[in-house]
Design an enzyme around this catalytic site. Structure first.
Site, PDB file in Angstrom:
ATOM      1  N   TYR A   1      -1.876  -7.261  12.345  1.00 27.11           N
ATOM      2  CA  TYR A   1      -2.020  -5.800  12.322  1.00 27.11           C
ATOM      3  C   TYR A   1      -0.662  -5.138  12.445  1.00 27.11           C
ATOM      4  CZ  TYR A   1      -1.336  -5.954  17.395  1.00 27.11           C
ATOM      5  OH  TYR A   1      -0.823  -6.169  18.637  1.00 27.11           O
ATOM      6  N   CYS A   2      -0.551  -3.941  11.869  1.00 29.88           N
ATOM      7  CA  CYS A   2       0.658  -3.124  12.008  1.00 29.88           C
ATOM      8  C   CYS A   2       0.225  -1.668  11.935  1.00 29.88           C
ATOM      9  CB  CYS A   2       1.680  -3.473  10.931  1.00 29.88           C
ATOM     10  SG  CYS A   2       1.072  -3.199   9.259  1.00 29.88           S
ATOM     11  N   THR A   3       1.168  -0.750  11.925  1.00 30.26           N
ATOM     12  CA  THR A   3       0.849   0.662  12.059  1.00 30.26           C
ATOM     13  C   THR A   3      -0.160   1.154  11.014  1.00 30.26           C
ATOM     14  OG1 THR A   3       3.130   0.893  12.764  1.00 30.26           O
ATOM     15  CG2 THR A   3       1.902   2.937  12.403  1.00 30.26           C
TER      16      THR A   3
ATOM     17  N   ILE B   1      -3.512  -0.069  12.452  1.00 37.45           N
ATOM     18  CA  ILE B   1      -3.895   0.470  13.761  1.00 37.45           C
ATOM     19  C   ILE B   1      -4.389   1.906  13.617  1.00 37.45           C
ATOM     20  CG2 ILE B   1      -3.052   1.057  16.070  1.00 37.45           C
ATOM     21  CD1 ILE B   1      -0.722  -1.021  15.431  1.00 37.45           C
TER      22      ILE B   1
END
Ligand SMILES: [Zn+2]
Ligand SMILES: [Zn+2]
Length: 312
Positions: A191-193, A220
């Site tokens: 996961y990332c922004t 996210i």
């Protein structure tokens, strides 16, 4: 139709990316630059042979025009744009560049992109599918943070693994270090922004023997919009604009701690040493005092002490 006066004065920020093969990134870059100049948009756009990644701000009318005209390029036809509050004034200038990569992993020739996007990347999961996976597979599921370690200091998924990376460029060495080999047969949710970094990271992981890799659709941001602080996410989200961080609700836990005194905080501050580019978590009191407003290095601490002495 007819715009009201408020419409015309309103402004917005657009965030978007798209992985699609681009034969001539320089031509696309020049076209995008001319388009943004004409519409008086500011912000940052990167084009590579793998696609485009941008954040631009301007009037609502200009943003609408921009979306329409950008989608005229066949590869960008179905590109999703995320609209958010803000405008041209949130950016110092317009920067449109052609680069080797739209996200700098240092693997421009490893990444393969087709008309449907990245080839061989992790399976996309919607926020509710992430929760379902965890319900079904329990503690076997590993959340893998695809951001810089600093970002995870103030917020991350429950029990997430946070790789030791200062920039995205460090990921490949980290993945090849052997540290994560025990995860190779586990279900991994990267996961990332907003999802763009995991498009690449999940493919790099699969290429290195991680068998079951997922990524969160919209990152996210989308997960937090769906579940706020009632799901598997904890804390604040680091963001790359002047806000520095955001929370999904008033119930967000404070995960960060002041480097100096250990008080809970999610505020990053620039080091007192202007040459030092590090951002450090500091509480309000420690940030207000030059003697403690530093990154922790001896050199920067000494500069802080001198600043205090000079002021006396
Ligand atoms: Zn403090
Ligand atoms: Zn420093």
């Amino acid at each position: 139709m007819g715009h009201t006066a408020t419409d015309l004065n309103e402004s917005r920020i657009l965030l978007y990316y798209c992985f699609t093969p681009i034969d001539d990134p320089t031509a696309v870059m020049l076209w995008q630059r001319a388009l943004c100049e004409q519409l008086e948009l500011k912000g940052r756009i990167i084009v590579s042979k793998h696609g485009i990644n941008g954040t631009v701000g301007g009037t609502l009318a200009s943003c609408k025009q921009y979306v329409r005209r950008t989608r005229e390029f066949p590869g960008f036809k179905d590109m999703e744009f995320k609209w958010s509050q803000g405008g041209a004034e949130d950016f110092p200038r317009l920067s449109v560049k052609a680069r080797e990569e739209i996200v700098s992993f240092g693997a421009p020739d490893e990444l393969k992109v087709g008309p449907e996007g990245v080839i061989g990347g992790g399976v996309h999961l919607k926020p509710e599918e992430v929760n379902k996976l965890v319900e079904e597979r329990g503690d076997d599921v590993v959340f893998f943070d695809g951001r810089n370690a600093m970002e995870a200091e103030i917020g991350r998924f429950k029990n997430a693994i946070v790789p030791d990376v200062q920039t995205t460029h460090d990921f490949i060495a980290e993945l090849e270090s052997g540290k994560y080999d025990h995860l190779k047969d586990k279900p991994i949710v990267s996961y990332c922004t907003g999802g763009i970094r995991c498009e690449v990271l999940s493919a790099l992981m699969k290429n290195r023997g991680f068998d079951e890799v997922y990524q969160i659709d919209g990152g996210i941001v989308r997960y937090g919009e769906k579940y706020g602080d009632k799901g598997l996410w904890e804390g604040s989200l680091y963001v790359f604009d002047r806000r520095m961080h955001m929370e999904f609700s008033e119930d967000a836990r404070v995960l960060g701690t002041c480097r100096e005194c250990g008080t809970g905080t999610n505020d990053f501050h620039n080091c007192v040493n202007e040459e030092c580019r590090k951002q450090t978590l500091l509480c309000e009191d420690c940030a207000a005092n030059p003697a403690t407003r530093h990154c922790g290095s001896e050199e920067c601490a000494a500069i802080g002490e001198r600043a205090v002495a000079a002021a006396q």
